[in-house]
Design a protein around this motif. Structure first.
Motif, mmCIF file in Angstrom:
data_model
loop_
_atom_site.group_PDB
_atom_site.id
_atom_site.type_symbol
_atom_site.label_atom_id
_atom_site.label_comp_id
_atom_site.label_asym_id
_atom_site.label_seq_id
_atom_site.Cartn_x
_atom_site.Cartn_y
_atom_site.Cartn_z
ATOM 1 N N TRP A 21 19.720 -9.130 9.357
ATOM 2 C CA TRP A 21 19.450 -8.473 8.146
ATOM 3 C C TRP A 21 20.842 -8.014 7.446
ATOM 4 O O TRP A 21 21.218 -8.172 6.444
ATOM 5 N N ALA A 160 7.655 -2.178 9.920
ATOM 6 C CA ALA A 160 7.566 -2.975 8.783
ATOM 7 C C ALA A 160 6.699 -4.355 9.377
ATOM 8 O O ALA A 160 5.871 -4.586 8.546
ATOM 9 N N GLN A 161 6.865 -4.914 10.297
ATOM 10 C CA GLN A 161 6.388 -6.056 10.603
ATOM 11 C C GLN A 161 5.823 -6.186 12.167
ATOM 12 O O GLN A 161 4.669 -6.605 12.338
ATOM 13 N N ILE A 187 7.323 0.372 3.282
ATOM 14 C CA ILE A 187 7.260 -1.274 4.192
ATOM 15 C C ILE A 187 6.959 -2.112 2.960
ATOM 16 O O ILE A 187 7.671 -3.290 2.929
ATOM 17 N N LYS A 188 6.264 -1.802 1.803
ATOM 18 C CA LYS A 188 6.111 -2.746 0.516
ATOM 19 C C LYS A 188 7.458 -3.123 0.138
ATOM 20 O O LYS A 188 8.044 -3.951 -0.260
ATOM 21 N N LYS A 191 9.840 -4.998 2.383
ATOM 22 C CA LYS A 191 9.682 -6.396 2.663
ATOM 23 C C LYS A 191 9.753 -7.327 1.134
ATOM 24 O O LYS A 191 9.897 -8.298 1.194
ATOM 25 N N GLU A 192 9.913 -6.476 0.138
ATOM 26 C CA GLU A 192 10.057 -7.265 -1.117
ATOM 27 C C GLU A 192 11.460 -7.585 -1.344
ATOM 28 O O GLU A 192 11.993 -8.239 -2.341
ATOM 29 N N ILE A 196 15.544 -9.298 3.308
ATOM 30 C CA ILE A 196 14.344 -9.078 4.311
ATOM 31 C C ILE A 196 13.146 -10.217 4.293
ATOM 32 O O ILE A 196 13.057 -10.555 5.420
ATOM 33 N N LYS A 197 12.909 -10.206 3.171
ATOM 34 C CA LYS A 197 11.515 -11.281 2.769
ATOM 35 C C LYS A 197 11.961 -12.434 3.595
ATOM 36 O O LYS A 197 10.817 -13.257 4.171
ATOM 37 N N LEU A 200 12.109 -12.293 7.711
ATOM 38 C CA LEU A 200 11.044 -11.959 8.833
ATOM 39 C C LEU A 200 10.411 -13.126 9.485
ATOM 40 O O LEU A 200 10.231 -13.773 8.890
ATOM 41 N N ARG A 203 4.428 -14.238 10.597
ATOM 42 C CA ARG A 203 3.286 -13.287 11.289
ATOM 43 C C ARG A 203 2.221 -14.032 12.315
ATOM 44 O O ARG A 203 2.133 -13.376 13.221
#
Length: 224
Positions: A21, A160-161, A187-188, A191-192, A196-197, A200, A203
């Motif tokens: 990141w 966050a994840q 967190i929202k 991740k936006e 970062i998005k 990641l 999941r």
């Protein structure tokens, strides 16, 4: 600064992701080497002979280890798109929260890799960490440093994840939305951020990997 930058890491590690990141937020081109931690490369062992762990950043043939130390190096070596604030007071505050993340963050991983009384204590420690962040770290702020993502957000990125994956695998609920509205909003927002998005770990793949690894850890602890 045309010297080659190489990062040794593993895809599921939040500590590798911290470095990815930071490098991407600063626009630093680098080569990524995925390490198999059950069969570590000779380069990894050469560059980190003390701990033999990832992540390791190699720049111009010289190695730096430990994710937050790597981030400090990256910040000093490539000052563009700064991750630390320029104001000395804000900088000191950021360093406080980085230290807090490093000291308190391991509790969530103890929840993951243990059971019984040890796990119960780790659940309490993790909740204590989350309450402190909620009450004092994110008051009236989009990110820890204000309106722009910075080094403290990266330090807490595992919440966050990875924390959600740990909750699902272990079967405990720690980060409840009604108890931690600021953390959920953070967190929202975190991740936006496109970088970062896009960087990641998936999941579903994390669930499979960490479920299997926890079973191995618990089996080996019972057998020892």
């Amino acid at each position: 600064m045309g010297e080659e930058v190489i990062l040794h890491g593993t895809w599921a590690s939040p500590f590798s992701c911290r470095v990815i990141w930071a490098l991407k937020l600063k626009g630093i081109p680098y080569e990524y080497i995925e390490e198999d931690l059950s069969n570590k490369s000779s380069q990894l062992l050469q560059h980190n002979p003390v701990h033999k762990k990832i992540p390791v950043l190699v720049h111009g043939g010289k190695a730096t280890c430990e994710s937050m130390i790597i981030l400090e190096y990256v910040e000093e070596m490539w000052p563009q798109n700064p991750l630390l604030p320029t104001d000395p007071c804000e900088r000191a505050d950021a360093r406080f929260w980085i230290k807090f993340a490093e000291e308190k963050g391991p509790a969530m991983w103890t929840v993951y890799r243990t059971s019984g009384e040890e796990q119960e204590k780790a659940v309490k420690d993790t909740l204590e960490m989350l309450r402190a962040i909620e009450a004092h770290g994110l008051v009236d702020k989009k990110y820890f440093g204000g309106d722009k993502i910075g080094i403290v957000d990266i330090a807490f990125g595992q919440i966050a994840q990875w924390l959600g994956v740990i909750e699902d695998i272990v079967g405990v609920k720690l980060l409840e939305a009604h108890k931690f509205p600021r953390l959920h909003a953070w967190i929202k927002n975190f991740k936006e951020v496109p970088i970062i998005k896009e960087n990641l770990p998936d999941r579903d793949e994390m669930m499979v990997f960490f479920k299997h690894f926890r079973e191995m850890l618990l089996t080996s602890s019972r057998d020892s």
